[in-house]
Structures are given as C-alpha cells and as structure tokens.
Design an enzyme around this catalytic site. Structure first.
Site, PDB file in Angstrom:
ATOM      1  N   VAL A   9     -15.998  -1.883  -0.969  1.00 26.68           N
ATOM      2  CA  VAL A   9     -15.700  -3.077  -0.301  1.00 26.68           C
ATOM      3  C   VAL A   9     -17.132  -3.659   0.365  1.00 26.68           C
ATOM      4  O   VAL A   9     -17.423  -4.915  -0.020  1.00 26.68           O
ATOM      5  CB  VAL A   9     -14.848  -2.705   1.129  1.00 26.68           C
ATOM      6  N   ALA A  10     -18.210  -2.750   0.557  1.00 32.94           N
ATOM      7  CA  ALA A  10     -19.498  -3.264   1.013  1.00 32.94           C
ATOM      8  C   ALA A  10     -20.040  -3.926  -0.146  1.00 32.94           C
ATOM      9  O   ALA A  10     -20.852  -4.976  -0.054  1.00 32.94           O
ATOM     10  CB  ALA A  10     -20.402  -2.157   1.507  1.00 32.94           C
ATOM     11  N   GLN A  49      -6.424   4.315   3.647  1.00 33.59           N
ATOM     12  CA  GLN A  49      -4.881   4.451   4.100  1.00 33.59           C
ATOM     13  C   GLN A  49      -5.023   3.518   5.316  1.00 33.59           C
ATOM     14  O   GLN A  49      -4.224   2.312   5.205  1.00 33.59           O
ATOM     15  CB  GLN A  49      -4.374   5.713   4.390  1.00 33.59           C
ATOM     16  N   GLU A 116      -4.440   3.479  16.107  1.00 30.99           N
ATOM     17  CA  GLU A 116      -4.923   4.777  15.775  1.00 30.99           C
ATOM     18  C   GLU A 116      -5.764   5.463  16.866  1.00 30.99           C
ATOM     19  O   GLU A 116      -5.815   4.586  17.638  1.00 30.99           O
ATOM     20  CB  GLU A 116      -5.885   4.572  14.187  1.00 30.99           C
ATOM     21  N   HIS A 347     -14.679  13.919   5.875  1.00 32.82           N
ATOM     22  CA  HIS A 347     -14.100  12.643   5.647  1.00 32.82           C
ATOM     23  C   HIS A 347     -15.231  11.503   5.667  1.00 32.82           C
ATOM     24  O   HIS A 347     -14.874  10.641   4.662  1.00 32.82           O
ATOM     25  CB  HIS A 347     -13.163  12.260   6.770  1.00 32.82           C
TER      26      HIS A 347
END
Ligand code: SIN
Length: 601
Positions: A9-10, A49, A116, A347
């Site tokens: 994405v970056a 996700q 979240e 992660h």
C-alpha cells in the site's frame, strides 16, 4: 526519476502521488503486479484482514481517533505524526471511496464501520468482509498498472535492491538484482523504501515470508538512523494448529463483532484485566494470553465466536468473515459451533528507518514509507487498523515530497528533530557478522562449546557453525535455525537481560541479514530498561517515565562484510546529525554497549 521500492500500500500510494505531482517514477517489486498481482508484490498489504481505521462515521471525530492512537502507543507516540495520520487518513479514505474502492456498505448504503481493539468508536472501513488488504491492493495495483501501460511509469518486477548508491553522503540510486541474478544500477533523484517490516523474522508470525526487514538494513548500511526497533507487535489471535507456531490471522474485527477469549477451562480471562476486556490494546491482550498459557501449561487459548453466529443467525460468520471462515473450515474446525484454538504471533514492527513527517530519513535522497519507516506514529504499540492507513498517508506524503524536492533536505516535525539530537545507540556491523570473533566469547557458556539462553520458559542451545557464503547448504540451514531460535527465545513477548545477552551472542556468531537485523533489535531492546507497550522486560517490569522518549540507533560499518555488503569505513558517520561517540565509528567493538552493560534497570 524517483525510484520506489516495494508494491504494498505504501509503495503503490507513493508511486501514484509522485506521478500526480509530475515526477518520473520507477516502481521495483520482487513480485509481479502486472497483469495480476501475486503475493510477493502484495506482501503484508494483501494479507491485511481487519481494515482501515478512519474517523469518517457520523459522530466520530479525528481527534477521538488521535486520542485512541496516542493511548495505545503507551507514551511514545509522536503527536504531530499521529495528527497527520488521523487527519490526512480520513481524507485519504474518503477519496478512495469516492474513486470507487469497493468497501462494504450497510443497508443504508453508508460505509459499514467495524470495531477493533482499543478504538473508542466503530471506525474500521473494510472490504470483502475480511479481505480489505487484498481489495485495496488490487485497487491501487490497477491504477499503477494503467499508468505503466501508457508509459507513464516504469515497472520493474522480479527484482530487489541489493544496495543503495551513495555520493557525497547522499543516496543517489540503487543497485538492482533482477531475474536471473542480473545486476543493474539506477540513478535516481530520490529512492523511496516501501519494503515492509521485519516481523517475518520471527518463527511464529502472521507475516508474508518476504517481511524480513531488508529495507531497514539497506537504510542502516547507507548510514540512516533507525528508531524503535525494540517494539515488535504481537497479534493475540492467530489460529494455532501448527506445531511450529505458524498460522493464519484471525482478525481483531472478530472480537470487535463479539467473540471472546477463554482459557482451557472456559473462563473469560480478559474480564477484570482491562476495562476494555477482550478489546484491550493488542500488547495487553497478548501479554495476558502469554500469562494464561504459562500458568496453565498450555499452548493455546480459545476464541469463542459462537455468539456472533447465534446473534446473527446461521451463516453470520461466513457472511461477515468469509476468508477466515474458509481458513477455519480448511483446518477441519467449525467456529460457528465451537471455540477455535489461537495463540499470539509476531505481527507488525513499529520500529524501522527513522523518518520525519514527509518520510525523509536522516540521509539526503532517501525516503521511507509504511512499515519500514519509523515516524513515531505508533509509539510502542500500534492501534488496530492504523497500518494500511499509515501506508496510504505516508505513501502519498513521500510521493509528493520526493516529487517536489529541490535538494534542500529540510526535515519537518519536532519529533524527528529531537531524535536527531539524541545520542544514538551505536551497533557495530560486526555484532552480527563476527563468526569466531572475540565478541562471541563475551557471553559464551563458560563450559565452552555452545551458548544457552533461557528466557520466559523457552531455551535455545546453539553451537557455532560456519555460516558465511562459503558454508555448505547444511551449515547455512543450521545457522538459520539457530538464529530463528534465538530470535524466538530472546526477543519474544517477555524479554530479560539474560535472554537478550544470550541471543546477542548467537547473532554475533552468524552472518546473514536475519542475524544482522536481529542484532540491531536486540541492542535496542537491551537499551530500553523498562517495560512499555509491546516491549516487556521481565527484569524491568515497570514503565519508567524517565524513558518516555524514542531513541535513535545507528549501525556502524566495518570495511568489508562477509557478503561484501558493508560500505566504506566510517560511512555511517558521514551523514545525519545524531551525536554518536566518535570512537564507536572509528573502532567498532563487536558487541554494542547496550548489550554489554546490560544488567539491571
Ligand atoms: C486484524 O485484522 O486484526 C489485523 C489488523 C491490523 O493489524 O491492524
């Protein structure tokens, strides 16, 4: 020409922003985005996700998102960077939706916003249920592919950057290694690293196999300051069905939708541990799981999502989380009827190449964006779903800055200025490439032979093996296994001086990028003698208000490394203005001071 390295994405956002600002752009990716993206190009972006956090809902406020980001970051968030993230981020997400990004919408047609951990409001924009990263990656890749098709952008696939080219202290290009091992050199007005983080170095990880911190090392070897390497975020809920700890992520959005964690006896152990219970910040939940596993002598806890199915009716889980449902079913589990086994895994890495608000590193000509960068935006623990957002915001900021750079290399932001003026932790390159050196004896088991590290209930035993380029395939495998075991034992959820010292000794004995980067992380972890966010020290359990600042770290290079990767002696000290003991650059000790003097808090 602007050379953008990485197609997550970056990198994609950066390339598009630089093009829009009128620059010539070349995008380099080890994978393939043309005509269809593969997983190597998508990296962690395509695996994401949960979604993208953005304060775009009615009644939500950017300042509320900012406050949640700062709270999750445990006292180390750079406020200016986080304000940029939350303000520009909301605009970026609105613009994407307007441009046609296929997000999930509610019955009223408005964006359906999920909740979240550690968010005070439902503000997670998602797509394809739990396939947000893949949808976003495809959307951005299409635009880049279109630009390449009409010749507005040069796309180089199947290539990686072997080293950065430097002239008079500035980065002026890169050496690429393409298919078939063919090398070529690119000259560029600016090089942008968008290569992702290093959580893939850990044996239990949610990450793409390529997430091994190559960009961090490239920048470090070009003399760039690093920061916050000690902060490695562990995701609490990874499907735990493989003995080696690898497994698929079970999004925090599942807990946001109502799933709860239980121990082996069925007790909801997060209740009473944090006001947000199962939706506490990730570092808190991961630590609690670690405690429960240790106390109960078990290897997994249980994620109970059956309430979501009961509340939403048959098929609710499959509708809301189609990707995870398929993964769970493929493992022979039925999460609509019974809890599933989960355990924490590495992660996301908050640390990386120190950057200012425009993604400028301490080395002129070199920018970084996304997970490879450390802007301070996440502090000691990233807020859920702020990572895709970071890629969007800093990708665009870097693209604009690189396209309009006139060579002044002015930094923007108070936090970066403070970092530049702080004393850097100096880590000699030899610390990770000193097979057989005297350094290896510093912490060696006095009985001789191997080194034994014990921390947080795990033990690694290692004997020195040949690991240089001349080593056999077997020796290299042995070496990689030893380094991975030491990363797991020394740099996991709970660290202590003994474990860090023993791990450092292992890293010193082995060559290769994993050992080099792990040595840097180890030095950063040793220097932080407190517990904060994702960095927990069993021997320094308190958070120390006097250590509430980020710390720069600098690699000092020797003249020639085992792979010919090290630059000229003293090159590390040639740029940047961070104070550094002159002696460290001139005559590097193989073991960083932070590790050598590691004892008490
Ligand atoms: C998740 O879906 O739980 C991961 C999202 C993130 O890392 O922010």
């Amino acid at each position: 020409m602007i050379l953008v390295v990485g197609a997550g994405v970056a990198g994609l956002s950066c390339a598009l922003a630089a093009l829009a600002a009128g620059a010539d752009v070349e995008l380099v990716t080890p994978g393939r985005i043309f005509p269809d993206a593969d997983r190597l190009a998508g990296g962690n972006t395509a695996l994401a996700q949960g979604g993208v956090a953005a304060a775009i809902g009615a009644g939500d406020r950017e300042r509320a998102h900012l406050a949640d980001t700062i709270t999750a970051g445990a006292g180390l968030v750079d406020r200016e960077a986080a304000a940029q993230l939350t303000a520009d981020g909301a605009g970026a997400v609105r613009a994407l939706i307007q441009a046609g990004l296929g997000i999930d919408r509610g019955p009223d047609g408005l964006p359906e916003l999920g909740l979240e951990g550690a968010h005070g409001a439902a503000r997670i924009v998602h797509a394809g249920g739990d396939r947000t990263g893949a949808v976003l990656h495809a959307f951005l890749s299409d635009r880049v592919r279109d630009a390449a098709a009409v010749g507005r952008l040069r796309l180089t696939e199947g290539a990686h950057v072997e080293s950065l080219v430097r002239d008079a202290g500035a980065v002026t290009g890169a050496v690429l290694r393409g298919p078939g091992g063919v090398r070529s050199t690119r000259r560029a007005a600016a090089v942008v690293l968008a290569t992702g983080g290093y959580a893939g170095l850990f044996p239990g990880t949610t990450n793409h196999a390529g997430a091994r911190g190559t960009g961090v090392l490239l920048a470090a070897r070009a003399g760039a300051l690093l920061a916050d390497l000690e902060f490695v975020q562990v995701h609490p809920t990874v499907l735990h069905v493989a003995a080696d700890g690898t497994g698929e992520l079970v999004s925090e959005a599942v807990r946001g939708a109502g799933a709860v964690l239980r121990d082996g006896a069925g007790t909801r152990f997060m209740v009473g541990r944090h006001p947000l219970a199962d939706l506490a910040p990730r570092d808190v939940v991961s630590r609690e799981i670690h405690r429960v596993l240790r106390e109960r002598g078990e290897t997994e806890v249980w994620l109970d999502a059956t309430g979501i199915e009961r509340a939403g009716g048959a098929g609710a889980l499959a509708r809301e989380f189609p990707g995870i449902s398929a993964t769970v079913a493929a493992r022979g589990l039925d999460w609509a009827r019974e809890p599933i086994p989960v355990a924490p895994a590495a992660h996301y890495t908050m640390g990386g190449v120190a950057c200012d608000l425009d993604g400028r590193t301490s080395v002129p000509g070199l920018f970084a964006a996304g997970e490879v960068a450390s802007t301070g935006v996440h502090g000691a623990n990233r807020l859920a779903s702020n990572s895709l957002l970071e890629g969007l915001v800093w990708g665009a900021a870097v693209g604009r800055a690189a396209a309009t750079d006139r060579g002044g290399w002015e930094h923007r932001g108070r936090g970066f200025a403070e970092l530049l003026s702080a004393a850097a932790v100096a880590v000699p390159e030899a610390a990770a490439h000193a097979a057989g050196s005297a350094a290896a004896t510093v912490f060696a088991d006095p009985a001789g032979g191997g080194v034994s590290a014990t921390t947080a209930g795990s033990t690694v035993a290692e004997t020195a093996v040949g690991s240089g380029p001349e080593a056999s395939a077997d020796a290299r495998t042995q070496s990689a296994t030893a380094v991975t075991a030491a990363i797991s034992a020394g740099l996991g959820i709970e660290r202590d001086a003994g474990g860090l010292r023993a791990a450092a000794t292992v890293f010193e004995r082995h060559s290769g990028d994993a050992a080099a980067l792990a040595a840097l992380v180890c030095a950063a972890a040793a220097a932080r003698r407190e517990s904060r966010g994702s960095h927990q020290r069993a021997d320094c359990a308190e958070t120390d208000p006097a250590q509430a600042q980020r710390r720069p770290l600098r690699l000092t290079l020797r003249t020639a490394g085992p792979h010919g990767l090290a630059a000229a002696a003293g090159a590390a000290a040639a740029v940047g203005s961070a104070r550094e003991p002159a002696s460290a650059a001139a005559a590097p000790s193989p073991v960083p001071e932070s590790v050598r003097s590691l004892s008490s808090c």
